[in-house]
Design an enzyme around this catalytic site. Structure first.
Site, short mmCIF file in Angstrom:
data_model
loop_
_atom_site.label_atom_id
_atom_site.label_comp_id
_atom_site.label_asym_id
_atom_site.label_seq_id
_atom_site.Cartn_x
_atom_site.Cartn_y
_atom_site.Cartn_z
N CYS A 1 0.80 -1.23 0.00
CA CYS A 1 0.00 0.00 0.00
C CYS A 1 0.83 1.28 0.00
CB CYS A 1 -0.95 0.01 1.19
SG CYS A 1 -0.13 0.22 2.79
N CYS B 1 1.39 -4.51 8.33
CA CYS B 1 1.12 -3.12 8.00
C CYS B 1 -0.26 -2.76 8.56
CB CYS B 1 1.15 -2.92 6.49
SG CYS B 1 0.66 -1.27 5.96
N CYS C 1 12.30 -7.59 12.64
CA CYS C 1 12.94 -8.44 11.64
C CYS C 1 11.97 -8.55 10.47
CB CYS C 1 13.23 -9.80 12.28
SG CYS C 1 14.22 -10.88 11.27
#
Length: 181
Positions: free
Chosen positions: A82, A128, A151
């Site tokens: 996105c 996200c 990570c």
């Protein structure tokens, strides 16, 4: 014998203590709950197969193979799905893990955390917060000042160089020509 105990017998490692990441039990991971969503058909066309596998199927790229594992340029790392800004190159460090590692976020609300019990281990998954793309995992073994190590799979990131204008942001192009942002 459980798979968890068998894993420790085979690897001769010490048992891992399970700690909750302080999320409500049964936190919903439905893609319909994310502020931004894309049809899976569009994502399959726009992302490389590796990017799709990592971000949509919660996959992991092999250590030391990702585009950003040894990346040192100054700029901002964005979600490849996105385009949301996630990390600054100023918080990137070499953890020796083989994946890009960061000790801090650009904004606290840019990533959502959830418990991940895959592979018989307890880890904290990072996604996200805008589109729900799987990014990687969070560990408590990072450097000061945060002590955190995000990570992150290179395949879930796009990079915008510091000298590149915001409106001209674009990710690298994969070997098959698919844009990464």
């Amino acid at each position: 014998m459980s798979g968890f105990n068998l894993l420790h017998l085979i690897t001769k490692s010490q048992p891992v203590s399970l700690r909750s990441c302080s999320l409500p039990s049964g936190a919903c991971r439905s893609k319909k709950t994310w502020p931004v969503s894309y049809p899976q058909e569009e994502l399959r066309k726009r992302l490389t197969p590796k990017q799709y596998h990592v971000t949509q199927e919660r996959g992991t790229e092999s250590a030391f193979t990702g585009e950003f594992a040894c990346h040192k340029d100054e700029g901002t790392y964005h979600c490849v799905v996105c385009g949301a800004p996630l990390f600054s190159s100023n918080s990137k460090f070499d953890s020796g893990s083989g994946w890009p590692s960061f000790f801090d976020l650009l904004k606290e609300e840019s990533i959502t955390l959830s418990d991940d019990f895959s592979y018989g281990l307890h880890r904290v998954e990072t996604t996200c917060s805008q589109c729900g793309a799987h990014l990687g995992h969070l560990f408590d073994d990072g450097p000061k000042p945060t002590g955190k190590r995000y990570c992150i799979n290179s395949a879930s990131l796009a990079f915008q160089a510091k000298d590149m204008p915001e409106d001209g942001a674009s990710g690298s192009t994969g070997t098959d020509g698919k844009a990464e942002l």
